[in-house]
Design a protein around this motif. Sequence first.
Motif, short mmCIF file in Angstrom:
data_model
loop_
_atom_site.label_atom_id
_atom_site.label_comp_id
_atom_site.label_asym_id
_atom_site.label_seq_id
_atom_site.Cartn_x
_atom_site.Cartn_y
_atom_site.Cartn_z
N SER A 80 25.99 41.77 19.90
CA SER A 80 25.43 40.76 20.63
C SER A 80 26.74 39.91 21.32
O SER A 80 27.95 40.32 21.16
N HIS A 81 26.29 39.10 22.07
CA HIS A 81 27.23 38.04 22.63
C HIS A 81 28.08 37.17 21.78
O HIS A 81 29.02 36.96 21.91
N ARG A 82 27.54 37.03 20.47
CA ARG A 82 28.33 36.51 19.49
C ARG A 82 29.51 37.13 19.17
O ARG A 82 30.76 36.58 18.87
N ASP A 83 29.51 38.63 19.05
CA ASP A 83 30.95 39.35 18.89
C ASP A 83 31.73 39.18 20.03
O ASP A 83 32.97 39.13 19.75
N PHE A 84 31.43 39.13 21.30
CA PHE A 84 32.33 39.07 22.23
C PHE A 84 33.02 37.49 22.21
O PHE A 84 33.82 37.32 22.66
N SER A 86 33.44 35.48 19.79
CA SER A 86 34.28 35.51 18.59
C SER A 86 35.54 36.03 19.13
O SER A 86 36.68 35.50 18.70
N SER A 87 35.54 37.17 19.71
CA SER A 87 36.71 37.75 19.96
C SER A 87 37.50 37.00 20.99
O SER A 87 38.77 36.99 20.96
N PHE A 88 36.78 36.51 21.93
CA PHE A 88 37.49 35.76 23.12
C PHE A 88 38.07 34.47 22.69
O PHE A 88 39.05 34.35 22.82
N VAL A 89 37.43 33.83 21.69
CA VAL A 89 37.97 32.52 21.01
C VAL A 89 39.20 32.88 20.50
O VAL A 89 40.09 32.11 20.63
N LEU A 90 39.11 33.89 19.58
CA LEU A 90 40.25 34.31 18.80
C LEU A 90 41.44 34.78 19.53
O LEU A 90 42.81 34.50 19.33
N ALA A 91 41.00 35.42 20.73
CA ALA A 91 42.23 35.79 21.50
C ALA A 91 42.87 34.52 22.23
O ALA A 91 44.06 34.77 22.29
N LEU A 92 42.02 33.69 22.65
CA LEU A 92 42.38 32.55 23.20
C LEU A 92 43.28 31.67 22.18
O LEU A 92 44.31 31.03 22.61
N LEU A 93 42.75 31.68 21.02
CA LEU A 93 43.57 31.08 19.79
C LEU A 93 44.93 31.50 19.65
O LEU A 93 45.82 30.95 19.55
N TYR A 94 44.96 32.93 19.67
CA TYR A 94 46.28 33.70 19.34
C TYR A 94 47.24 33.24 20.66
O TYR A 94 48.35 32.93 20.25
N LEU A 95 46.83 33.39 21.88
CA LEU A 95 47.57 33.09 22.86
C LEU A 95 48.21 31.62 22.84
O LEU A 95 49.16 31.43 23.22
N ALA A 96 47.29 30.80 22.72
CA ALA A 96 47.62 29.31 22.54
C ALA A 96 48.66 29.07 21.55
O ALA A 96 49.56 28.26 21.84
N ILE A 97 48.36 29.53 20.33
CA ILE A 97 49.54 29.41 19.20
C ILE A 97 50.79 29.81 19.78
O ILE A 97 51.95 29.18 19.38
N TRP A 98 50.80 31.14 20.22
CA TRP A 98 52.22 31.71 20.62
C TRP A 98 52.70 30.90 21.61
O TRP A 98 53.95 30.77 21.71
N GLN A 99 52.10 30.36 22.62
CA GLN A 99 52.80 29.80 24.01
C GLN A 99 53.11 28.39 23.35
O GLN A 99 54.11 27.89 23.82
N VAL A 100 52.53 27.84 22.47
CA VAL A 100 53.03 26.64 21.87
C VAL A 100 54.27 26.82 20.96
O VAL A 100 55.41 25.92 21.11
N LEU A 101 54.55 27.86 20.42
CA LEU A 101 55.78 28.13 19.74
C LEU A 101 56.79 28.56 20.66
O LEU A 101 57.88 27.96 20.44
N ALA A 102 56.41 29.07 21.78
CA ALA A 102 57.26 29.38 22.76
C ALA A 102 57.87 28.13 23.62
O ALA A 102 58.99 27.94 23.81
N PHE A 103 56.86 27.18 23.67
CA PHE A 103 57.36 26.16 24.59
C PHE A 103 58.23 25.21 23.89
O PHE A 103 59.14 24.75 24.47
#
Length: 212
Positions: A80-84, A86-103
Motif C-alpha cells: 500500500s501507500h504506507r510502504d512507499f 515509509s521507504s521515502f521518509v527513511l531514504a530522505l532521513l538517510y540522505l539528510a543525516i549523511w549531508q549534515v555530517l558532510a557539511f
Amino acid sequence: MEEYFLKKLERLPRHELQRMVDNPADYQEAAVRAASKVLGETEPPVMEQSPGVPYIDDEEEERNPYHSSFYIQPYFRSLSHRDFLSSFVLALLYLAIWQVLAFYAFPLYGLDSLLAILMFVLVVITNHAFYKIEHKRRNNYIGRVFHTAIFMVFLIILMELFEYFTFGNVEVDVSTNSPILTVIIYVIMIMMAEVALSIVRRVFKLIGWRIF
C-alpha cells in the motif's frame, strides 16, 4: 464488505478458501470471515497473540522455510501507500543525516564508507520494523528484498535530485556498465544484504528480539 467477498469467493476452489482460513494474517478480516462461511465454518480460526505483540506466523517458516521465504504473494497483496511512504521518509532521513555530517566536515578518519554501510543497515532494519508494525506481521525474505529495492529507488532518486539542485546538473556515468548490468548488480547486492539480515534476524530471535 463481507457480502462483497462472499460473492467473489464463491467461485474460488476449496483449497484456495482453506488457505485464506489457515493464513488469516495475510487477508482482510472480512475476507477471512467470508471464506469461512463459504467453507461452511461458523467462525474463522483465532490468531493467538500475546498482549501488545503483533501476530507473526513463524510456524509455517519452521515447517517449510523455502515456501515461506520465497512466497511473494502476501507482500504484493498487502502492498500500500504506507510502504512507499515509509521507504521515502527513511531514504530522505538517510540522505539528510549523511549531508549534515558532510557539511560539518565530520572527522571520519577514512571510515566514511564503513559509516555509510552501517547507516544503511540501520535504516533498512528500521524500514522492515515499520513494515511489521504497519502490517501486524513480519515480512519474509523475498518481500524484504522488494521492500529494500523500493527504498533504494527512492534513495537514488533523492540523491540525484540533491545533486541537480545543488550543482545544477546530474552526471550519469554509463561508460563502464550498461543500465541493465547496473540494475542486476544492485539486485544482487540487495539480495546478499537481505541474506545477512536474515541471519541477524535469527540471532535476534534467539535472544527474544523480534524487531523485524
